[in-house]
Design a protein around this motif. Structure first.
Motif, PDB file in Angstrom:
ATOM      1  N   GLY A 392     -70.649   7.538 -95.249  1.00 59.88           N
ATOM      2  CA  GLY A 392     -69.941   8.438 -94.630  1.00 59.88           C
ATOM      3  C   GLY A 392     -68.790   8.976 -95.426  1.00 59.88           C
ATOM      4  O   GLY A 392     -68.645   8.439 -96.563  1.00 59.88           O
ATOM      5  N   GLY A 394     -65.222   8.050 -96.248  1.00 53.61           N
ATOM      6  CA  GLY A 394     -64.405   6.921 -95.869  1.00 53.61           C
ATOM      7  C   GLY A 394     -64.988   5.814 -95.106  1.00 53.61           C
ATOM      8  O   GLY A 394     -64.039   4.968 -94.286  1.00 53.61           O
ATOM      9  N   SER A 395     -66.547   6.008 -94.901  1.00 55.56           N
ATOM     10  CA  SER A 395     -67.029   5.070 -93.894  1.00 55.56           C
ATOM     11  C   SER A 395     -68.483   4.557 -94.312  1.00 55.56           C
ATOM     12  O   SER A 395     -68.759   5.150 -95.214  1.00 55.56           O
ATOM     13  CB  SER A 395     -67.071   5.777 -92.538  1.00 55.56           C
ATOM     14  N   CYS A 424     -69.262  -1.580 -85.122  1.00 55.69           N
ATOM     15  CA  CYS A 424     -69.702  -0.337 -84.224  1.00 55.69           C
ATOM     16  C   CYS A 424     -70.783  -0.940 -83.603  1.00 55.69           C
ATOM     17  O   CYS A 424     -71.562  -1.850 -83.796  1.00 55.69           O
ATOM     18  CB  CYS A 424     -69.867   0.886 -84.883  1.00 55.69           C
ATOM     19  N   GLU A 434     -70.997   4.536 -86.660  1.00 57.28           N
ATOM     20  CA  GLU A 434     -70.406   4.525 -88.065  1.00 57.28           C
ATOM     21  C   GLU A 434     -69.255   3.675 -88.062  1.00 57.28           C
ATOM     22  O   GLU A 434     -68.321   3.500 -87.115  1.00 57.28           O
ATOM     23  CB  GLU A 434     -70.046   5.928 -88.316  1.00 57.28           C
ATOM     24  N   SER A 436     -65.772   3.072 -89.632  1.00 57.74           N
ATOM     25  CA  SER A 436     -64.595   3.790 -90.512  1.00 57.74           C
ATOM     26  C   SER A 436     -63.428   2.884 -90.974  1.00 57.74           C
ATOM     27  O   SER A 436     -63.554   1.897 -90.402  1.00 57.74           O
ATOM     28  CB  SER A 436     -64.273   5.083 -89.961  1.00 57.74           C
TER      29      SER A 436
END
Length: 580
Positions: A392, A394-395, A424, A434, A436
Motif C-alpha cells: 500500500g 506506506g502500508s 487489521c 490494510e 498502515s
C-alpha cells in the motif's frame, strides 16, 4: 424445473376456448357456431388447440419457438392457423367416433428461419381432452387417461419449445419423446402454463409386437419413425383407468423423456431399495445396428413418498443409478447423472442399449458426519498459499483467496504484524484489510488467524518478512555479511568491494537492501554506535555506485555484544519488490 405439487388447478372446470370461430360452413355449421357450443363439455370429447387470442385465454397454445444456432429461442411465425378434422352427419351435426367419443383435431402450421435465413415449414397438432373423456369408465372399459398431447413434425435437428395454457389438468405422468428434453410448469390465475422443450428423435419399433415379444425383442425393428411429441397422462376415475393410482394425484407427478415406444410405470423394489423403471424397444434398429437409448426423469419428493411410502430414496442427499440387462448384469459405458436438490429428484442416462433394460435409481449412503457439523466447527487456519500480500502507500494489504466453506466458514480474519503489534481485520472469506503506519527500515513478520462464533484458529505465519524502504514495501530474499572491518575503521577494502559486487551480481532481482553496522565495542559507548553506522553507510553507498537502481536503508544502532573482531561487520539484507 419448478415445484410440481402446487400447480394443479380446476380439475373439473373446463373453459375450452381457442377454437375457430368462422370456418365451419363447409362442415355444416353456422358461421359463428363452434364445436364446443354444439357438444357439451361434460361429454367425452377431444379438442384441437389453436393459438391463444389474448393474454388471459386458456386451453390454447401460448407460444411456439425454435432454438437457433446462437442457442436462443426465437418465436416461430404462424403460417396456417386452421386445419380442422372432425366428423359430422348429413345435417352438419357432430357425430362420435367408433369409441363413442367426439374428436375435433387441428394442425397449426409454422415457419422458422434456418441458418441461411430461409423459411422452413413445420406443424404442430395439439389435442386437449375434456374431463369427461378422462374421468369415466369408458365404453369399452379400458380407457387410460391421456389428457394433453402435442405432436410436432418437420423440425429436423431444431429444438422446439411449446407453451400451452390449460384451465384444468391433474397430471400423473408426463412423457416427452424427444432429445434434449426439458419441462417446466407455472401456475396461472385460473389454470396452468406448461412448457415443453425437445428435438426430434428416431424411434425404432415393430409392426408385429406380439411376435417380437416371443423372441425377447432381440430381432431388428422393422419400423423407424422420427418422433417429437409431449403427452400428459391424467388421473382417471380409478386405478384401472390411471397411469398411477389416483390417490397421490394431488402430490405431484413424474416426468419422463425417452426414445422408445414405452417406458413402463416405475415400481419400488424393496429387495434392492431402488426405484426401478422398465423401458423397452427393439434390440437392433432397422439397419441391424445396436439400438441405443436415453432416459430422463424429474419427480418431486412429495409424490414419491405418497406413491411409495416404503421408499428410502427421498431420505438420501446423494443418489446413484445404473442400467441393468435382462439377466440382471449392469450395462457398461453408460452415462448417468443424478441430483436431489430442494425436494426435486432428477436422473439422466444415455448410451444404454435395448431390448428391455431396467433403470435402477437408489440412494447413496450418506458420508459419516463428524462429531460436530462442518458449520459448527472452529475455522481451520488459512493456508499461507491462500494469502496474498500487496503493497500500500506506506502500508501493507493482506488478502484472503479461498472458499470459506473449505475452512469451516470463518467470519473474520485477524491480521497481526510484529514488531509493533499493529494489525487489521478482514471481514468475510474473499476480501482484504490494510495495515498502515509502518516504519521504514523495520522488518515485519505477518500472521493471520480465522474466527467464527465457535472459536479462533491457530495463527498462520507468512513465510517471508517485509520492510518499508525507499522503494516501497519489499520482501526479504537473502543476506550477505561483510565481516572483519579494521578496528576503529569504516573503510571498505578491495576484498569487501569484490564480495559486494558478487552478491549484487548473483541477486539480480533486488530492489532494495538494508545495511546494518556492528562494532566489537560495548553498546553503551557512543563512539561505537557512530562507527557502526559509518560502516553501514559505506557499504550501502558502494552498493548504490555499482547498482544505482537498488534503494538502500542504513541501520547503524547495532553494536556487538562481545569484543570479538568478527563483530566488526555490516549485515546486508536484500529485498525484492512485492509480486516479483
Amino acid at each position: 424445473m419448478k415445484k410440481f405439487s402446487a400447480i394443479l388447478t380446476g380439475v373439473l372446470a373446463l373453459s375450452l376456448v381457442g377454437l375457430p370461430t368462422g370456418t365451419f360452413a363447409d362442415a355444416g355449421f353456422d358461421e359463428q357456431q363452434k364445436p364446443f357450443e354444439t357438444i357439451a363439455p361434460e361429454l367425452a370429447a377431444v379438442y384441437g388447440l389453436m393459438m391463444c387470442a389474448s393474454d388471459v385465454e386458456l386451453d390454447c397454445i401460448d407460444s411456439v419457438s425454435t432454438k437457433g444456432p446462437n442457442g436462443a429461442f426465437t418465436a416461430a411465425t404462424l403460417s396456417d392457423p386452421e386445419n380442422w378434422n372432425y366428423l359430422v352427419n348429413d345435417l352438419g351435426e357432430p357425430i362420435p367416433e367408433e369409441n363413442g367419443n367426439f374428436a375435433f383435431r387441428n394442425s397449426v402450421g409454422f415457419q422458422y428461419l434456418d441458418e441461411n435465413g430461409d423459411p422452413q415449414d413445420f406443424s404442430i397438432s395439439g389435442e386437449l381432452e375434456t374431463p369427461a373423456h378422462i374421468i369415466y369408465s369408458g365404453i369399452d372399459g379400458d380407457v387410460l387417461g391421456g389428457a394433453l398431447r402435442i405432436y410436432a413434425n418437420n423440425l429436423g435437428d431444431r429444438v422446439l419449445q411449446v407453451k400451452v395454457r390449460t384451465s384444468w389438468l391433474k397430471p400423473q405422468n408426463i412423457q416427452l419423446v424427444a432429445e434434449e428434453a426439458n419441462f417446466e410448469t407455472e401456475a396461472l390465475t385460473n389454470g396452468n402454463l406448461w412448457t415443453f422443450e425437445g428435438k426430434s428423435t428416431a424411434v425404432t419399433s415393430y409392426s408385429d409386437w406380439d411376435a417380437a415379444f416371443q423372441n425377447g425383442l432381440m430381432d431388428a425393428g422393422d419400423v423407424s419413425t422420427i418422433e417429437l411429441h409431449f403427452f400428459i397422462h391424467h388421473a382417471g376415475i380409478d386405478s384401472g383407468h390411471s397411469y398411477f393410482p389416483p390417490d397421490c394425484s394431488d402430490e405431484g407427478f413424474t416426468v419422463q423423456a425417452f426414445n422408445s415406444n414405452s417406458a413402463g410405470s416405475p415400481e419400488w423394489n424393496t429387495e434392492t431399495g431402488s426405484l426401478d423403471f422398465n423401458i423397452f424397444a427393439p434390440h437392433l434398429n432397422t439397419n441391424n445396428e445396436l439400438n441405443q437409448g436415453f432416459f430422463k426423469l424429474w419427480v418431486n419428493d412429495e409424490f414419491v413418498n405418497c406413491r411409495w411410502p416404503e421408499n428410502t430414496l427421498t431420505k438420501f442427499d446423494r443418489l446413484t443409478a445404473k442400467v441393468l440387462n435382462e439377466d440382471g448384469t449392469e450395462q457398461a459405458g453408460v452415462s448417468v447423472t443424478t441430483t436431489h436438490i430442494d425436494g426435486q429428484i432428477t436422473l439422466a442416462t444415455e448410451g444404454f442399449h435395448y431390448s428391455s433394460p431396467t433403470i435402477q435409481l437408489k440412494g447413496l449412503k450418506k458420508p459419516r458426519k463428524p462429531a460436530v457439523e462442518i458449520l459448527t466447527q472452529m475455522p481451520l487456519p488459512p493456508n499461507s498459499a491462500d494469502l496474498e500480500l500487496q503493497p500500500g502507500l506506506g502500508s501493507l494489504v493482506v488478502k484472503v483467496n479461498y472458499s470459506g466453506l473449505a475452512h469451516n466458514e470463518p467470519e473474520t480474519h485477524a491480521v497481526n504484524i510484529s514488531p509493533g503489534g499493529k494489525g487489521c481485520v478482514i471481514h468475510g472469506s474473499s476480501s482484504s484489510c490494510e495495515v498502515s503506519g509502518l516504519t521504514k527500515g523495520v522488518e515485519y513478520s505477518v500472521s493471520i488467524s480465522a474466527t467464527n462464533k465457535f472459536g479462533t484458529s491457530a495463527k498462520t505465519a507468512l513465510p517471508a518478512k517485509y520492510m518499508l524502504s525507499e522503494a516501497g514495501l519489499v520482501k526479504y530474499e537473502s543476506t550477505k555479511i561483510i565481516p572483519n572491518f579494521a578496528g576503529g575503521s569504516a573503510k571498505l577494502t578491495k576484498a569487501f568491494k569484490l564480495a559486494l559486487k558478487k552478491y549484487v551480481s548473483a541477486n539480480t532481482g533486488l530492489s532494495a537492501v538494508s545495511c546494518t553496522g556492528y562494532t566489537a565495542g560495548k553498546p553503551v559507548i557512543k563512539s561505537d554506535k557512530v562507527l557502526a553506522k559509518a560502516r553501514a553507510k559505506a557499504v550501502c553507498a558502494y552498493i548504490r555506485t555499482i547498482a544505482p537502481e537498488i534503494s538502500t536503508t542504513v541501520i547503524g544502532k547495532s553494536p556487538g555484544l562481545t569484543l570479538a573482531p568478527a563483530n566488526r561487520k555490516v549485515v546486508v539484507r536484500g529485498y525484492s519488490a512485492i509480486g516479483e
